[in-house]
Write an enzyme that holds these catalytic residues in place. Structure first.
Site, PDB file in Angstrom:
ATOM      1  N   ARG A  37       0.823  -1.214   0.000  1.00 21.72           N
ATOM      2  CA  ARG A  37       0.000   0.000   0.000  1.00 21.72           C
ATOM      3  C   ARG A  37       0.856   1.263   0.000  1.00 21.72           C
ATOM      4  O   ARG A  37       0.433   2.299  -0.529  1.00 21.72           O
ATOM      5  CB  ARG A  37      -0.941  -0.017   1.202  1.00 21.72           C
ATOM      6  N   LYS A 202     -16.189 -15.446   5.503  1.00 18.21           N
ATOM      7  CA  LYS A 202     -17.621 -15.323   5.798  1.00 18.21           C
ATOM      8  C   LYS A 202     -18.446 -15.083   4.537  1.00 18.21           C
ATOM      9  O   LYS A 202     -18.203 -14.126   3.795  1.00 18.21           O
ATOM     10  CB  LYS A 202     -17.853 -14.182   6.789  1.00 18.21           C
ATOM     11  N   GLY A 360      -7.216  -6.694  -0.343  1.00 19.51           N
ATOM     12  CA  GLY A 360      -7.332  -7.435   0.903  1.00 19.51           C
ATOM     13  C   GLY A 360      -6.438  -8.660   0.959  1.00 19.51           C
ATOM     14  O   GLY A 360      -5.259  -8.628   0.595  1.00 19.51           O
ATOM     15  N   GLY A 384     -12.461  -4.066   0.488  1.00 20.40           N
ATOM     16  CA  GLY A 384     -13.804  -3.628   0.856  1.00 20.40           C
ATOM     17  C   GLY A 384     -14.356  -2.594  -0.104  1.00 20.40           C
ATOM     18  O   GLY A 384     -15.524  -2.652  -0.502  1.00 20.40           O
TER      19      GLY A 384
END
Length: 403
Positions: A37, A202, A360, A384
């Site tokens: 990043r 998830k 991510g 995200g």
């Protein structure tokens, strides 16, 4: 949306330019374990400094509780930014206090400073518009111009992302311009076949994007921990695998919709199981075994897609024209369960398609597993944010940059 090229053409020499970056890097103590990043924002910072701007870089790191916490200091990121720039980077030990004001005031043309973690001030993430705005007012006093280049945070309605651009002339940095351009290729005039590979832990984190993609993608490949809720929804025995039982009705609905709309929803045909979740620090052998996806033993848990699924998923990617991948296929941090993620990454590299790795954990996996980052079409810095864009949501940080 004004671009940084337009800003540079106007001239920035001697002007204080606030760059909202995403320096939210993983740390082992004070050691950065992945500087991707920081490298991503480097072109914007360097271009502004080379043009004579006095560059003030700001970011969040982790989730401190609105107060200073040494564990989340940006000092290591500031030092690494200086190494990559090849010049000293000043560091302010607060966000809008004496150190920040003095550090910025001490900058000469072409110099760069990093201020401390924005989330050390509760105003940054406050849901109260007044409190958030008051913090944005204080940040605005540090600069003459705002450049948004922290794509990983543009889906947050935070002071430095949403409120600050309203208080200063603003433009989008190189990274945000690139990210938005790539995401438009995934949502507007998409080249087909369009294949999406989704993983991660998830299923609840991905339901909204699956809902949107059921009307756009040709194939959706499901892996990672989220796959076991899909398998359970089909009535399969999944043993001790990760399960979100409350999501089974939604999953069943999506499976039915995929069949009706002609979208190929592909689930694992075999999985790699083990008696327990592996030790990610010692990397001790975890006694893995491949079993059919509908026959996970009661005393085992699924931790990766199996060898037949790897071949299947690679074959589904081979003829694609566009591929978006978000989420690892298994617990890639442990060598016993990294092969599924490796297989998908390699399939992207082998495909002639335009390939996008959706930030991510997927981006981290690409680097950890030793793949050449430049061989992919694009590796996003914001998982995200990428997902919310694909869901069709308005991202506050992008809306704030629109004129």
């Amino acid at each position: 949306m004004k671009t940084i090229d337009e800003l540079l053409a106007e001239g920035v020499a001697g002007r204080r330019v606030f760059v909202r970056a995403d320096l939210n890097v993983p740390l082992d103590g004070t050691t950065i374990t992945d500087d991707g990043r920081i490298r991503a924002v480097l072109p914007t910072v360097k271009a502004l400094a080379d043009a004579g701007a006095r560059v003030v870089v700001a970011s969040h790191l982790g989730r401190p509780k609105g107060v200073p916490d040494p564990a989340f200091s940006l000092a290591p990121a500031a030092a690494r930014l200086g190494e990559l720039l090849g010049s000293a980077v000043a560091f302010a030990t607060d966000t809008v206090g004496d150190s920040a004001r003095e550090t910025v005031a001490g900058l000469a043309d072409g110099q760069v400073a990093v201020i401390e973690n924005l989330r050390f001030n509760a105003g940054e993430t406050s849901k109260d518009d007044v409190e958030r705005g008051a913090f944005a007012d204080r940040l605005a006093r540090l600069a003459d111009v705002y450049v948004g280049d922290g794509f990983g945070a543009v889906h947050r309605k935070h002071a430095s992302v949403y409120d600050l651009p309203a208080r200063l002339p603003h433009a989008a940095g190189f990274l945000i311009a690139t990210e938005v351009g790539v995401l438009r290729k995934l949502t507007e005039d998409v080249q087909r076949p369009y294949v999406v590979a989704l993983g991660g832990a998830k299923v609840s984190d991905k339901l909204a994007v699956i809902d949107e993609l059921l009307g756009k993608a040709d194939r959706i490949l499901i892996g990672g921990g989220m796959a076991y809720t899909f398998l359970k929804a089909k009535g399969y025995e999944i043993g001790g695998s990760l399960l979100q039982e409350d999501q089974i009705p939604a999953v069943q609905e999506y499976v039915e919709r995929a069949e009706k709309t002609g979208v190929e929803l592909v689930l694992p045909v075999d999985v790699v199981v083990a008696p327990a979740f592996p030790d990610l620090k010692t990397k001790a052998p975890a006694n893995p075994a491949a079993v059919a996806a509908d026959a996970v033993p009661a005393d085992r848990m699924g931790l990766d897609i199996g060898p037949e699924t790897r071949k299947l998923y690679a074959s589904k990617i081979t003829d694609a024209a566009t591929v978006f991948w978000n989420g690892p296929m298994g617990v890639f941090e442990h060598p016993d369960f990294a092969e599924g993620t490796k297989a998908v990454a390699q399939a992207l590299l082998d495909s002639p398609a335009f390939t996008v790795v959706g930030g991510g954990d997927s981006a981290a996996a690409v680097r950890l597993l030793g793949f050449d980052e430049t061989a992919f079409g694009h590796i996003s810095t914001g998982g995200g944010a990428s997902l919310e864009y694909l869901e069709g949501k308005t991202l506050p940080g992008l809306a704030a940059l629109e004129d």
